[in-house]
Design an enzyme around this catalytic site. Structure first.
Site, PDB file in Angstrom:
ATOM      1  N   LYS A 152      44.824   7.038  14.118  1.00  0.00           N
ATOM      2  CA  LYS A 152      43.533   7.375  14.701  1.00  0.00           C
ATOM      3  C   LYS A 152      43.044   8.648  14.033  1.00  0.00           C
ATOM      4  CE  LYS A 152      45.347   7.834  18.899  1.00  0.00           C
ATOM      5  NZ  LYS A 152      46.729   7.389  18.667  1.00  0.00           N
ATOM      6  N   GLU A 153      41.801   8.664  13.571  1.00  0.00           N
ATOM      7  CA  GLU A 153      41.262   9.914  13.056  1.00  0.00           C
ATOM      8  C   GLU A 153      41.332  10.952  14.170  1.00  0.00           C
ATOM      9  OE1 GLU A 153      37.410   9.504  11.203  1.00  0.00           O
ATOM     10  OE2 GLU A 153      38.112   7.793  10.042  1.00  0.00           O
ATOM     11  N   LYS A 205      45.699  -6.381  12.233  1.00  0.00           N
ATOM     12  CA  LYS A 205      44.853  -5.181  12.234  1.00  0.00           C
ATOM     13  C   LYS A 205      43.491  -5.468  12.859  1.00  0.00           C
ATOM     14  CE  LYS A 205      43.072  -1.230  11.355  1.00  0.00           C
ATOM     15  NZ  LYS A 205      43.423  -0.045  12.110  1.00  0.00           N
ATOM     16  N   GLY A 254      31.255   5.397  27.816  1.00  0.00           N
ATOM     17  CA  GLY A 254      30.661   6.468  27.012  1.00  0.00           C
ATOM     18  C   GLY A 254      29.407   6.016  26.310  1.00  0.00           C
ATOM     19  N   CYS A 261      35.694   2.286  11.547  1.00  0.00           N
ATOM     20  CA  CYS A 261      36.548   1.098  11.710  1.00  0.00           C
ATOM     21  C   CYS A 261      36.021   0.075  12.712  1.00  0.00           C
ATOM     22  CB  CYS A 261      37.955   1.534  12.095  1.00  0.00           C
ATOM     23  SG  CYS A 261      38.766   2.427  10.761  1.00  0.00           S
ATOM     24  N   LYS A 264      32.739  -1.951  11.813  1.00  0.00           N
ATOM     25  CA  LYS A 264      32.830  -2.850  10.657  1.00  0.00           C
ATOM     26  C   LYS A 264      33.908  -3.908  10.858  1.00  0.00           C
ATOM     27  CE  LYS A 264      35.925  -0.488   7.388  1.00  0.00           C
ATOM     28  NZ  LYS A 264      37.114  -1.304   7.629  1.00  0.00           N
ATOM     29  N   LYS A 322      33.906  10.867  17.432  1.00  0.00           N
ATOM     30  CA  LYS A 322      34.810  11.216  18.532  1.00  0.00           C
ATOM     31  C   LYS A 322      35.341  12.621  18.256  1.00  0.00           C
ATOM     32  CE  LYS A 322      38.997   9.222  16.574  1.00  0.00           C
ATOM     33  NZ  LYS A 322      40.168   8.412  16.821  1.00  0.00           N
TER      34      LYS A 322
HETATM   35  P1  NAD Z   1      37.329   6.660   2.900  1.00  0.00           P
HETATM   36  O1  NAD Z   1      35.964   6.201   2.583  1.00  0.00           O
HETATM   37  O2  NAD Z   1      37.530   7.936   3.658  1.00  0.00           O
HETATM   38  O3  NAD Z   1      38.183   6.763   1.556  1.00  0.00           O
HETATM   39  C1  NAD Z   1      38.199   5.798   0.572  1.00  0.00           C
HETATM   40  C2  NAD Z   1      38.467   6.488  -0.766  1.00  0.00           C
HETATM   41  O4  NAD Z   1      38.642   5.494  -1.775  1.00  0.00           O
HETATM   42  C3  NAD Z   1      37.310   7.364  -1.247  1.00  0.00           C
HETATM   43  O5  NAD Z   1      37.786   8.670  -1.489  1.00  0.00           O
HETATM   44  C4  NAD Z   1      36.839   6.693  -2.539  1.00  0.00           C
HETATM   45  O6  NAD Z   1      36.385   7.621  -3.517  1.00  0.00           O
HETATM   46  C5  NAD Z   1      38.108   5.992  -2.990  1.00  0.00           C
HETATM   47  N1  NAD Z   1      37.887   4.900  -3.930  1.00  0.00           N
HETATM   48  C6  NAD Z   1      36.960   3.918  -3.883  1.00  0.00           C
HETATM   49  N2  NAD Z   1      37.101   3.089  -4.937  1.00  0.00           N
HETATM   50  C7  NAD Z   1      38.148   3.547  -5.667  1.00  0.00           C
HETATM   51  C8  NAD Z   1      38.801   3.114  -6.839  1.00  0.00           C
HETATM   52  N3  NAD Z   1      38.393   2.015  -7.478  1.00  0.00           N
HETATM   53  N4  NAD Z   1      39.844   3.824  -7.294  1.00  0.00           N
HETATM   54  C9  NAD Z   1      40.256   4.930  -6.651  1.00  0.00           C
HETATM   55  N5  NAD Z   1      39.698   5.390  -5.515  1.00  0.00           N
HETATM   56  C10 NAD Z   1      38.648   4.704  -5.030  1.00  0.00           C
HETATM   57  O7  NAD Z   1      38.003   5.437   3.695  1.00  0.00           O
HETATM   58  P2  NAD Z   1      39.147   5.516   4.813  1.00  0.00           P
HETATM   59  O8  NAD Z   1      38.541   5.880   6.127  1.00  0.00           O
HETATM   60  O9  NAD Z   1      40.314   6.274   4.305  1.00  0.00           O
HETATM   61  O10 NAD Z   1      39.528   3.962   4.909  1.00  0.00           O
HETATM   62  C11 NAD Z   1      40.234   3.298   3.879  1.00  0.00           C
HETATM   63  C12 NAD Z   1      40.669   1.954   4.392  1.00  0.00           C
HETATM   64  O11 NAD Z   1      41.571   2.104   5.495  1.00  0.00           O
HETATM   65  C13 NAD Z   1      39.520   1.083   4.922  1.00  0.00           C
HETATM   66  O12 NAD Z   1      39.786  -0.262   4.640  1.00  0.00           O
HETATM   67  C14 NAD Z   1      39.591   1.315   6.418  1.00  0.00           C
HETATM   68  O13 NAD Z   1      39.058   0.227   7.138  1.00  0.00           O
HETATM   69  C15 NAD Z   1      41.068   1.429   6.646  1.00  0.00           C
HETATM   70  N6  NAD Z   1      41.450   2.204   7.825  1.00  0.00           N
HETATM   71  C16 NAD Z   1      40.768   3.340   8.144  1.00  0.00           C
HETATM   72  C17 NAD Z   1      41.166   4.077   9.254  1.00  0.00           C
HETATM   73  C18 NAD Z   1      40.416   5.327   9.645  1.00  0.00           C
HETATM   74  O14 NAD Z   1      40.637   5.790  10.765  1.00  0.00           O
HETATM   75  N7  NAD Z   1      39.591   5.885   8.795  1.00  0.00           N
HETATM   76  C19 NAD Z   1      42.260   3.668  10.033  1.00  0.00           C
HETATM   77  C20 NAD Z   1      42.949   2.521   9.650  1.00  0.00           C
HETATM   78  C21 NAD Z   1      42.527   1.797   8.551  1.00  0.00           C
END
Ligand code: NAD
Length: 448
Positions: A152-153, A205, A254, A261, A264, A322
């Protein structure tokens, strides 16, 4: 183990730093040069409690490195995590462009037998597509793993270091062995590693996020109905949450869910169902309810103000989707701000960490306050959108003295209705009675 994490966002950076913390040699690669430059100097692109210390320590100890050279980083690895973004495309399905880009780089750049882990949230069938793309250029054997991330962020480091469970979809003993070894330090207290086939892991997931989003929309609808029938959702929540079959988590009404997440993932899962000739009627409703809920806070203010907020000076507390994160993707605060601005209000906003992010999104359409109290100066109303701890126990007397009109719309039910009435606030929250002490004909605890 030599690990490369491709994508250094909320997930990739946490995964990389935590795997380095347990003694692995980790390279985090990203195409965004500014992000990597900053990280090399221990400047983090995101706010995440505890993460900075991990990055600093492991970088200093030589276990964590950052690069924009994705191909080089892959060449160094025994295990590659794909943690790039999977944003929604126009029709709501997950955009896999970044994931497949990385897959083709892996095929060309791998220099030994490799375990390839999809960490990004991806639809069922994606690991198979990644394998196909890698295989076009691969000169070595490789093993696919689906390892969805549940962090969780705002609590990401803790969640990764002490997971409730680790889900691993793998189809070879080699991959299962490598992943079990990698995760062993994180499950010492008994959290299970749940092995399964790859499609089931990919589905897990989405099902998890869809279930959580469903609980939120469900409670928001119950809260809205509580307002109409004269019930208090706080009491209803406690009444149902103590049922062991239901449990107390994720029952807080809320301003609607946001973030990168839930919106999408709910959309993508519903889309997958439609593509396969069926429908997930529940998720279609969850999404529609959430879209409506995001307008509730502004609607409540308009109603409390007698039908118009034109010319009102409104303080807005909380911009991130959040608490404990600076992430404003799909934040309900953006809907609240946009509704109030288009209704003619002037906004003064505050957030403990998301102001920089907010400037990129809201620009000069709002003013920015250095503290919550500064935002309240001469305000005709306060709307609370994010449940930051520092908003939970403010100095109410000071708030009253700063505000022109002591009117609060609390989108997070942070305060006691009774207390707010006693203190002389006009107070509206979600699914609970109103306190209207300030109104000329004022009555504490009366209802709309
Ligand atoms: P984000 O947007 O914060 O980070 C993604 C990173 O990938 C960016 O820094 C971008 O520059 C990089 N990137 C894109 N294309 C690239 C490439 N070809 N080569 C190298 N780097 C590249 O995304 P996030 O929030 O970290 O989420 C990443 C994945 O994890 C998503 O699929 C998301 O659904 C999933 N996820 C996110 C969370 C969350 O809480 N944020 C939790 C669980 C799962």
């Amino acid at each position: 183990m030599n690990i490369t994490v491709v994508g250094t966002g909320y997930v990739g950076l946490v995964v990389g730093a935590c795997l380095a913390e347990t003694g692995n040699d980790v390279i985090c690669a990203d195409v965004e040069a500014a992000k990597i430059d900053g990280l090399k100097r221990n400047v983090l692109p995101i706010y995440e409690p505890g993460l900075e210390a991990y990055v600093e320590r492991n970088q200093a100890d030589g276990r964590l490195a950052f690069t924009t050279d994705v191909a080089w980083a892959i060449g160094e690895a025994d295990v590659v995590f794909i943690a790039v973004g999977t944003p929604p495309d126009e029709d709501g399905s997950a955009d896999l462009r970044h994931v497949l880009d990385v897959a083709s780089t892996i095929g060309a750049a791998m220099r030994r037998e490799l375990v390839i882990v999809t960490k990004s949230t991806v639809p069922v069938g994606t690991a198979a597509r990644v394998a196909e793309v890698v295989a076009r250029a691969a000169k070595h054997a490789f093993h696919m793993v689906s390892n969805p991330e549940f962090l969780k962020e705002g609590a990401a480091v803790d969640d990764f270091m002490k997971p409730d469970r680790v889900v691993l979809g793998a189809e070879s003993d080699f991959a299962r062995g490598v992943m079990a070894e990698l995760y062993a330090p994180f499950v010492r207290t008994g959290a299970p590693i749940i092995f399964m086939d790859i499609p089931s892991a990919e589905m897990t997931k989405y099902a998890a996020n869809a279930m959580l989003a469903t609980r939120i929309s469900f409670m928001n609808e119950i809260a809205n109905l509580c307002e109409r029938v004269g019930a208090n959702v706080d009491l209803v929540r406690r009444g149902i949450g103590s049922d062991g079959r239901i449990g107390p988590s994720f029952l807080f009404p809320g301003p609607g869910y946001g973030g990168s997440c839930f919106p999408k993932d709910v959309q993508a899962l519903a889309r997958t169902a439609r593509e396969r000739g069926t429908s997930l009627a529940i998720l279609e409703a969850v999404e529609a309810v959430n879209a409506r809920q995001k307008h509730r806070v502004a609607e409540k203010l308009v109603a409390a103000a007698g039908g118009s907020v034109a010319g009102m000076r409104v303080a807005l507390w909380g911009l991130s989707f959040k608490a404990n994160t600076d992430d404003m993707r799909e934040s309900p605060a953006l809907t609240v701000a946009s509704d109030l601005l288009s209704a003619g209000a002037t906004l003064v906003v505050h957030d403990p960490v998301a102001l920089e992010e907010a400037r990129k999104r809201l620009g000069d359409r709002v003013s920015y306050a250095g503290s919550g109290y500064d935002a309240l100066r001469d305000a005709d109303a306060l709307v609370v959108v994010t449940d930051w701890n520092e908003y939970r126990h403010p100095d109410f007397e000071r708030m009253r003295s700063l505000m022109r009109r002591p009117l609060i719309i609390d989108g997070r039910n942070l305060y006691s209705v009774e207390r707010m009435g006693e203190l002389g606030f006009e107070y509206y929250s979600i699914g609970r009675p109103d306190a209207r002490a300030w109104a000329p004909a004022g009555q504490v605890g009366s209802r709309t």
